[in-house]
Each structure stands twice: as C-alpha cells, then as structure tokens.
Design a protein around this motif. Structure first.
Motif, PDB file in Angstrom:
ATOM      1  N   LEU B 347       0.855  -1.190   0.000  1.00 58.43           N
ATOM      2  CA  LEU B 347       0.000   0.000   0.000  1.00 58.43           C
ATOM      3  C   LEU B 347       0.888   1.235   0.000  1.00 58.43           C
ATOM      4  O   LEU B 347       1.919   1.259   0.671  1.00 58.43           O
ATOM      5  N   PHE B 348       0.453   2.251  -0.741  1.00 55.60           N
ATOM      6  CA  PHE B 348       1.239   3.488  -0.839  1.00 55.60           C
ATOM      7  C   PHE B 348       0.432   4.649  -0.271  1.00 55.60           C
ATOM      8  O   PHE B 348      -0.695   4.899  -0.706  1.00 55.60           O
ATOM      9  N   ILE B 349       1.015   5.293   0.705  1.00 52.01           N
ATOM     10  CA  ILE B 349       0.313   6.395   1.364  1.00 52.01           C
ATOM     11  C   ILE B 349       1.125   7.674   1.202  1.00 52.01           C
ATOM     12  O   ILE B 349       2.322   7.712   1.488  1.00 52.01           O
ATOM     13  N   ASN B 350       0.451   8.694   0.671  1.00 47.96           N
ATOM     14  CA  ASN B 350       1.115   9.965   0.430  1.00 47.96           C
ATOM     15  C   ASN B 350       0.193  11.088   0.905  1.00 47.96           C
ATOM     16  O   ASN B 350      -1.002  11.052   0.627  1.00 47.96           O
ATOM     17  N   ASP B 351       0.740  12.068   1.597  1.00 47.57           N
ATOM     18  CA  ASP B 351      -0.079  13.195   2.057  1.00 47.57           C
ATOM     19  C   ASP B 351      -1.324  12.735   2.813  1.00 47.57           C
ATOM     20  O   ASP B 351      -2.419  13.272   2.612  1.00 47.57           O
ATOM     21  N   ARG B 353      -3.094  10.178   2.372  1.00 49.12           N
ATOM     22  CA  ARG B 353      -4.114   9.533   1.545  1.00 49.12           C
ATOM     23  C   ARG B 353      -3.551   8.241   0.994  1.00 49.12           C
ATOM     24  O   ARG B 353      -2.351   8.154   0.729  1.00 49.12           O
ATOM     25  N   LEU B 354      -4.416   7.265   0.801  1.00 44.94           N
ATOM     26  CA  LEU B 354      -3.989   6.087   0.060  1.00 44.94           C
ATOM     27  C   LEU B 354      -3.922   6.518  -1.399  1.00 44.94           C
ATOM     28  O   LEU B 354      -4.914   7.025  -1.941  1.00 44.94           O
ATOM     29  N   VAL B 355      -2.766   6.351  -2.041  1.00 44.91           N
ATOM     30  CA  VAL B 355      -2.646   6.781  -3.441  1.00 44.91           C
ATOM     31  C   VAL B 355      -2.431   5.614  -4.398  1.00 44.91           C
ATOM     32  O   VAL B 355      -2.572   5.780  -5.613  1.00 44.91           O
ATOM     33  N   GLY B 356      -2.077   4.449  -3.847  1.00 42.70           N
ATOM     34  CA  GLY B 356      -1.866   3.328  -4.748  1.00 42.70           C
ATOM     35  C   GLY B 356      -1.783   2.027  -3.981  1.00 42.70           C
ATOM     36  O   GLY B 356      -1.570   2.020  -2.764  1.00 42.70           O
ATOM     37  N   TYR B 357      -1.991   0.924  -4.690  1.00 38.06           N
ATOM     38  CA  TYR B 357      -1.790  -0.390  -4.065  1.00 38.06           C
ATOM     39  C   TYR B 357      -1.509  -1.445  -5.112  1.00 38.06           C
ATOM     40  O   TYR B 357      -1.848  -1.301  -6.281  1.00 38.06           O
ATOM     41  N   ILE B 358      -0.860  -2.493  -4.634  1.00 36.97           N
ATOM     42  CA  ILE B 358      -0.602  -3.681  -5.457  1.00 36.97           C
ATOM     43  C   ILE B 358      -1.090  -4.866  -4.651  1.00 36.97           C
ATOM     44  O   ILE B 358      -0.766  -4.986  -3.467  1.00 36.97           O
TER      45      ILE B 358
END
Ligand SMILES: Cc1cc2nc3c(=O)[nH]c(=O)nc-3n(C[C@H](O)[C@H](O)[C@H](O)COP(=O)(O)OP(=O)(O)OC[C@H]3O[C@@H](n4cnc5c(N)ncnc54)[C@H](O)[C@@H]3O)c2cc1C
Lengths: 139, 410
Positions: B347-351, B353-358
């Motif tokens: 999971l990718f969290i930026n600012d 917010r969740l911004v992406g996932y694989i």
C-alpha cells in the motif's frame, strides 16, 4: 443493513451460500470440498458487526468497468452472466463495497442478485434472527 | 440532433449508452474500421486460448445497435474531420454530417524499426480480433514463438498461446515483467509464476536484428523463432483530431466534459489523455473501464447534460495462469508491504491519503482500496490498523459506514 442489530452470527453467510449452491439439503451445501462462497460478507469488530452485500447501485461501477460486457442491470438488479465472465476480476477492483467475490472455482465473479432466481425473497433477510438485514428500496 | 461516433469499442459503447440516458431519439451513426459487431478487445487472448468462443466475444448483445437506434457503418474508416462543415470524411470519398462528434479511435501498436524486421515473414501484433484470428491460423504445436514485450498485452498473448505451441520466449528491455503496473517484488513473483508455466523470459535485453527466423539480441544471444509477436506498447490514434487543428499532447487533450479543443468534437478512451487524480498528472490510461466511463460522460454531454469525468486513475485487474493481480493508483509516498504465503500486498500512502496499491494472489474486496484512492479519503478519519490489514468497511467512521450500508451510490 442495520449494524446496531447485527449479532455477527454469520447465519446470512451460511444461508446465502446454501440457497445459491443449488443443493436442496443444507448440510450437503457445506459437505467436504464443497466450500460454497456466500455473496454476503460479515465484518466483525470489537463491538460492532455488520454484513455487506451488493447495494444494487444505480451507477454500478462493476458494470461500467466490466471488460467483457458480462454485467448488466435487469429490473434494478445488477446481474453477472457467468457464461460471459472470464474471471478477470475488474469488478472486484471496481466495487467500493467489496461486494463482488470470486466463485468457489475462482474462475468467475459472483455477487448478490437479491435471490431473484431463488424465489425473490433474499435468504439473508428471511434468516437474519435479529432483523438487521432488510430489503428496502432507497431513492 | 445527429451524433457521430468514430470507433466501435468500449468508449463508443459507453457514449451510446450515455447518449441514450439523456436523448432517446437523436440519430447515432457509428463509423468503425473494424468490420465486427462491438467486441471485447481483452478477450482476444482468451479466444486463442480456447476459453472463449466466437459467440462470446461480443461486448454487447447482437441486438445492441438496433435497441439503441444506431446506424453502424462497419468496415469504414474516417480519414478527416472538417469542423467548419461539421463533417467526417470517409476513405473512398463519402462523408457524414454531425452535430456532435465523438472520436473514440483507441490506440495502435507501437513498432520500433529494427534491422531485418521487414524480412520477417510471420510477424504479428496482438491488438485486434483479426490479429488473433491470423495468429491462431498460423500456429501449430511445433511453432516457436518470440514475443517482444513483457507488458500486459505481450504476456496475455503468451498465456493464450501457451500449450498450443512448442515454445514461447518473451524478451523485454526492462529489467522486469509488467513494469508499468508492478514494483520489483511483484514483478519477481509474476516472473517466477510465468516461468513455472513454461514461458521463457529474457529481461534487460532487446532485439538488435532479425534474420528470417532468428533474432539476435543486444547481449549477443540468439533466439530462433517461427512466429514473431510485437507487443512493445501502444500509441493513441490522435491524427484525426490533430489534423483538424485540435489540441494533442501525447494523447488527445479534452476538458473534464470530454470535449476536445474543437467545438462539438469530443474524445474518449485510449486515444485521449486523462488527469490521473492519484498523482495529479496527465496520463494516457489505456484501460477498458476508463474508456467506457469517459465515453459515457462524453455521450451524456453530447446529448446536452453537463457531467464531469474526474475520478480517473490507473487500475488493472489481470490474471496469469490462475494468479491474480489487482493494482491501482500511483506508487509514491510511504509504503507498507505484506508478504503472505501465496500473496503479496503493498500500500502506498502519500499526504495522508492512500494513493496506490498492489495486490497479488489475495485480491478480495480490493475495490474498497480503489474507492479510498478515487475519493481521496483523508486517512485521519480511517482506522489505520484496519486499513493495513485488509480491505473492509469497518475502517470507516460510523456515519460513513452507515451511509454505505444503507444508501449506497445513489
Ligand atoms: C490483448 C489485450 C488485452 C487487454 N486486456 C485488458 C484488461 O485486462 N483490462 C483492461 O482494462 N484493458 C485491457 N486492454 C485494453 C483495452 O482493450 C482498451 O483499453 C480498450 O479497448 C479501449 O477502448 P477504446 O474504445 O478507447 O479503443 P479501442 O478498443 O482501441 O477501439 C478503437 C476502435 O476505433 C477504430 N478506429 C480507429 N481509427 C478509426 C478511424 N479512423 N475510422 C474508423 N474507426 C477507427 C478501431 O478500429 C477500433 O475498433 C487490453 C488490450 C489488449 C489488446
């Protein structure tokens, strides 16, 4: 779905899996190696439980995203044509409720179709002991 | 009102369904270079695999055009848009008048000029029904296939051909497979999986030259083949709009109503650029759900509605030999990795917010993560422990949850 009333008993899941399994006798639907997958999922928390199934969206993202055209809306019910579904699971990627699941073989997607083909009254509604699950039209 | 649509695939179908939600009567003309009833492009690999029969290739029932009162011109190619006359010129000289025009021309395969390529007799791209049919007609159980490109299309082609041919070798310049949608670890998992299925994969290498049935790679390695499939990538079909004076970057540029810079000319699908809201960048999102939804928005607006398309993100659901991948958004910010016995999740969290996932292997309920990205949900309202665990609705605050469970997307 009324989370205040949900006991977290999972009966909805069992009845859902049973009535959609094609079996006439409930224990048979759950006999060894016949893990039938329900179209409803109970989420359990510390104090809160609730069941989630398809909301029959007016703008179904699963249908819009479906790459084969297997998903359509029939009389307000979002329906998957399993003959056309190839199990790419773009619908699982798209559904904001997590209400589409792979079938037990993992080859196609399935979801709640309001028991339309099982007599029309959802088994989760009739078998919810605390009446947490109700069938209501929301506008 | 007369609507004209160039193209006959996902974006075009979205537009037809969009128009008909607003305008039941206006005439719709569909101009399609391909001579088929609208079909699902991704199914071409399932067709050669034998998992889908020809009668199941169609994206909409055979009654679709009639039910939607469309006039379809199959096998006709649009060669020019003349905005001053509100006219589309077809190959062969005919022309079609429009009040509102949609360009839904999709993309074409990208081919890198390579020494000796012209001399290769059995070469294919893998983009269309016709490609699939001619490829299928050319293979035998003794065929050695070389696929250039280890992206989605190249690998789907490999899956489709597997077991039908003697051998499949995939070559890619990148150092990993599916590099546009996976991170290193994910690529590694998929590479092993594909190799276990019998596909040979050569990475960080490319074809320097072809000589009849032999490809010489940059590394010096030689790969003999009977059939060559080129699947390096796709490029948007922008020429019609560009030549008519419309704004084009890499793809056709539209506003959020899907209108191009030319009045009454709209564009949707693989031929356009979209604003990827997971990272705020203009991108070509060559994906079917995006094409359909852009088309639907374009159609509604062509018919007089005023709706925006504003939730575009990259998103993919794809499986190879039974192993499923779902990915969405962009991979930046802080990341959280989870490795299971048969699964991988990041999971990718930026600012905040969740911004992406694989997600690989375990993909259940992934759409809840997708909705967090699309709705730009502020994670301070979310139970982070639950978010990281798996997709669920319990992570949302009570009022949001109640709304989701009672009212839904209405
Ligand atoms: C093998 C393969 C597998 C794929 N798998 C997936 C997947 O799993 N998930 C996913 O999301 N996406 C997938 N895609 C991508 C998906 O197919 C596209 O995103 C989608 O088809 C785009 O739709 P579109 O309507 O924009 O354009 P297209 O489907 O490209 O259609 C454009 C149409 O316009 C016609 N046309 C072009 N120019 C003219 C002209 N001048 N005059 C008349 N007609 C014209 C073309 O002939 C074509 O029929 C896959 C693609 C391929 C090739």
């Amino acid at each position: 779905m009324n989370e205040e009333w949900c006991l977290g008993c999972h009966l909805c899941e069992y009845f859902c899996a049973f009535v959609n399994s094609g079996e006439k006798y409930m224990p048979k639907a759950f006999a060894l190696n016949r893990q039938n997958v329900p179209n409803i999922t109970v989420e359990e928390g510390d104090r809160i439980n609730f069941a989630v199934n398809c909301r029959q969206c007016d703008e179904p993202l699963c249908k819009k995203g479906c790459i084969t055209g297997a998903i359509s809306v029939k009389d307000g019910v979002v329906t998957i044509d399993t003959e056309k579904c190839v199990g790419c699971f773009t619908c699982i990627l798209s559904c904001p409720y997590g209400a589409v699941v792979p079938n037990k073989e993992g080859k196609a997607a399935k979801k709640c179709e309001l028991c339309i083909s099982n007599g029309g009254i959802p088994a989760c509604v009739t078998n919810c002991p605390n009446r947490a699950i109700v069938l209501e039209e929301v506008y | 009102m007369k609507y004209v649509i160039i193209g006959n695939s996902a974006a075009a179908v979205g537009a037809i369904e969009g128009i008909r939600q607003v305008d039941k009567d206006g005439g719709i003309v569909v101009i399609s270079k391909e001579k088929y009833h609208t079909y699902s492009r991704p199914l071409i690999s399932y067709l050669i695999q034998g998992k889908v029969t020809e009668d199941k290739m169609y994206y909409r029932p055979l009654s679709f055009y009639e039910e939607n009162n469309c006039k379809v011109m199959l096998g006709e190619e649009a060669v020019r848009i003349i905005p001053d006359k509100k006219e589309v010129e077809l190959k062969g000289g005919k022309s079609v008048k429009y009040d509102k025009l949609l360009v839904a021309t999709g993309s074409k395969p990208f081919i890198v000029p390579t020494e000796g390529l012209d001399g290769v007799e059995n070469k294919f791209t893998f983009m269309s029904y016709d490609d699939a049919k001619s490829l299928e007609a050319s293979i035998t159980p003794d065929t050695r296939v070389l696929i250039v490109g280890a992206g989605l299309i190249g690998l789907k082609c490999a899956e489709g051909l597997n077991k039908k041919v003697k051998s499949i070798t995939v070559v890619d310049l990148a150092d990993r497979v599916l590099s546009s949608i996976l991170d290193e670890k994910g690529s590694e998992i998929m590479k092993k999986h594909l190799e276990n299925a019998g596909i040979e994969i050569i990475l960080s290498d490319s074809v320097k030259a072809y000589e009849k049935n032999m490809a010489t790679l940059n590394s010096g390695r030689k790969v003999p083949f009977d059939i060559l499939v080129i699947a390096i990538g796709v490029r948007p079909n922008v020429e019609l709009v560009k030549e008519a004076g419309g704004k084009v970057n890499r793809g056709i540029v539209t506003d959020e109503f899907q209108m191009t810079s030319i009045k009454d000319v709209y564009a949707a699908g693989d031929c356009t650029e979209s604003l990827d809201i997971s990272c705020n960048e203009q991108k070509i999102l060559a994906l079917l759900p995006n094409a359909y939804m852009q088309g639907e928005v374009a159609g509604k607006n062509m018919a007089g509605d005023k709706v925006k398309y504003e939730k575009a993100i990259p998103m993919n659901a794809i499986g190879f030999f039974g192993l499923h991948i779902i990915t969405a958004g962009s991979y930046r910010g802080e990341s959280y990795e989870f490795i299971g016995e048969n699964s991988y999740k990041r999971l990718f969290i930026n600012d905040n917010r969740l911004v992406g996932y694989i997600m690989i292997g375990e993909i259940n309920r992934a759409g809840i993560y997708t909705s967090l990205i699309k709705d730009k949900v502020d994670l301070s309202t979310i139970d982070m422990g639950l978010l990281l665990q798996k997709p669920n609705l319990m992570m949302f605050p009570k009022d949001v949850r109640k709304q989701k469970l009672g009212v839904g997307h209405r």
